[in-house]
Design an enzyme around this catalytic site. Structure first.
Site, mmCIF file in Angstrom:
data_model
loop_
_atom_site.group_PDB
_atom_site.id
_atom_site.type_symbol
_atom_site.label_atom_id
_atom_site.label_comp_id
_atom_site.label_asym_id
_atom_site.label_seq_id
_atom_site.Cartn_x
_atom_site.Cartn_y
_atom_site.Cartn_z
ATOM 1 N N SER A 151 -19.436 -42.386 77.696
ATOM 2 C CA SER A 151 -19.029 -43.315 78.868
ATOM 3 C C SER A 151 -18.825 -44.643 78.757
ATOM 4 C CB SER A 151 -20.143 -42.942 80.054
ATOM 5 O OG SER A 151 -19.863 -43.340 81.559
ATOM 6 N N SER A 152 -19.350 -45.316 79.942
ATOM 7 C CA SER A 152 -19.225 -46.991 79.568
ATOM 8 C C SER A 152 -20.266 -47.776 80.611
ATOM 9 C CB SER A 152 -17.632 -47.449 80.263
ATOM 10 O OG SER A 152 -17.467 -48.662 80.410
ATOM 11 N N TYR A 165 -11.003 -47.062 84.894
ATOM 12 C CA TYR A 165 -11.853 -46.675 84.005
ATOM 13 C C TYR A 165 -13.409 -46.353 84.407
ATOM 14 C CZ TYR A 165 -13.878 -47.131 79.247
ATOM 15 O OH TYR A 165 -14.621 -46.959 78.004
ATOM 16 N N LYS A 169 -15.031 -42.679 84.377
ATOM 17 C CA LYS A 169 -16.043 -42.502 83.569
ATOM 18 C C LYS A 169 -17.458 -42.199 84.191
ATOM 19 C CE LYS A 169 -14.956 -43.346 78.999
ATOM 20 N NZ LYS A 169 -14.900 -42.498 78.219
#
Length: 282
Positions: A151-152, A165, A169
């Site tokens: 993920s982020s 994004y 995510k």
């Protein structure tokens, strides 16, 4: 490095370069055979070089699978090619899945296009779902499987220009918790949330976006460069970025921990892999 994954099979998506390549190297160093998935013809040479290096260094077997996992048939093709390569004595098992493939598509509100979001969602959120579904018949039956979704940090910090994004995510993190319950008898399922990494991912971003990365790195207590430990080039580059990005090995080692036999009591979690840039209560 401990060979704690000796003989296991790991599938890594988006693995020809960057973090994906580091993940493949790390898992191979622990003894796992590795399926290296990539999409573009432009990545073929890098994927072949990576596979040869892994086999030479670690004495494991690799398989290259070029397919687009965002298509309807792509995930099944990935698993079938892995099966054709690694079936032995009629037995085939997938022990580890690393959903690493991803795309950023940064854009400020007011300029996000339908295609921006659609293409980001296809790879970051939808593809992992269908890769896992295609692999389900071949996952272990004793909870020893390991699934890690990349993920982020952006899902937690509301970072600029990241509607596509962070949004996709975030969907991946939500599904991680669902899969942790539904696949509990086969595998643990966790996510990691890296921040800035030394992948060259910022080279194509607008200067305005690069300036905002400063705050991301500055908030990470472990991102302060270390004189005499980090290279002079890294120390200098960190000045304009608020701190140094993570070395790929630092992030891949966290994934390695989650794939180890000792991690069997961790599931449904988002594990911090960002030097403390985001600190969450689990």
């Amino acid at each position: 490095m401990s060979r704690s994954l000796e003989g296991k099979l790991a599938i890594v998506t988006g693995a020809s370069r960057g973090l994906g390549a580091a993940l493949a190297q790390h898992l191979a160093g622990k003894g796992a055979n590795v399926v290296i998935n990539y999409t573009s013809d432009n990545s073929t040479a890098a994927a072949k070089t990576l596979a040869a290096d892994i086999e030479s260094k670690h004495g494991v077997k690799t398989a290259l699978v070029q397919c687009d996992i965002t298509t309807q048939d792509g995930p099944g093709q990935l698993i079938e090619i892995a099966k054709s390569t690694f079936t032995k004595d009629g037995r085939f098992q997938i022990d580890i899945i690393i959903n690493n493939a991803g795309v950023v598509n940064p854009a400020p509100m007011g300029s996000v296009t339908y295609d921006d979001f659609d293409n980001t969602f296809k790879l970051n959120a939808r593809a992992p779902l269908f890769v896992i579904q295609a692999a389900m018949p071949y996952l272990p039956k004793d909870r020893s499987g390991r699934i890690v979704n990349v993920s982020s940090i952006t899902t937690s910090m509301g970072f600029w220009w990241q509607s596509c994004y962070a949004g996709t995510k975030g969907a991946l993190e939500a599904m991680t918790r669902v899969w942790a319950r539904e696949l509990a008898e086969q595998a643990t399922v966790n996510s990691i949330n890296p921040g800035a990494m030394m992948t060259g991912m910022y080279t194509g971003l607008p200067q305005e976006m690069l300036e905002k990365v400063w705050s991301l790195n500055y908030m990470a207590p472990l991102a302060k460069p270390r004189e005499g430990i980090d290279s002079p080039e890294i120390v200098e580059a960190a000045k304009g970025l608020g701190g140094r990005p993570a070395y790929l090995e630092e992030v891949s080692s966290i994934v390695g921990l989650l794939c180890s036999p000792e991690s069997g009591w961790i599931t449904g979690q988002v594990i911090g892999a960002n030097g403390g840039g985001v600190m969450t209560k689990g």
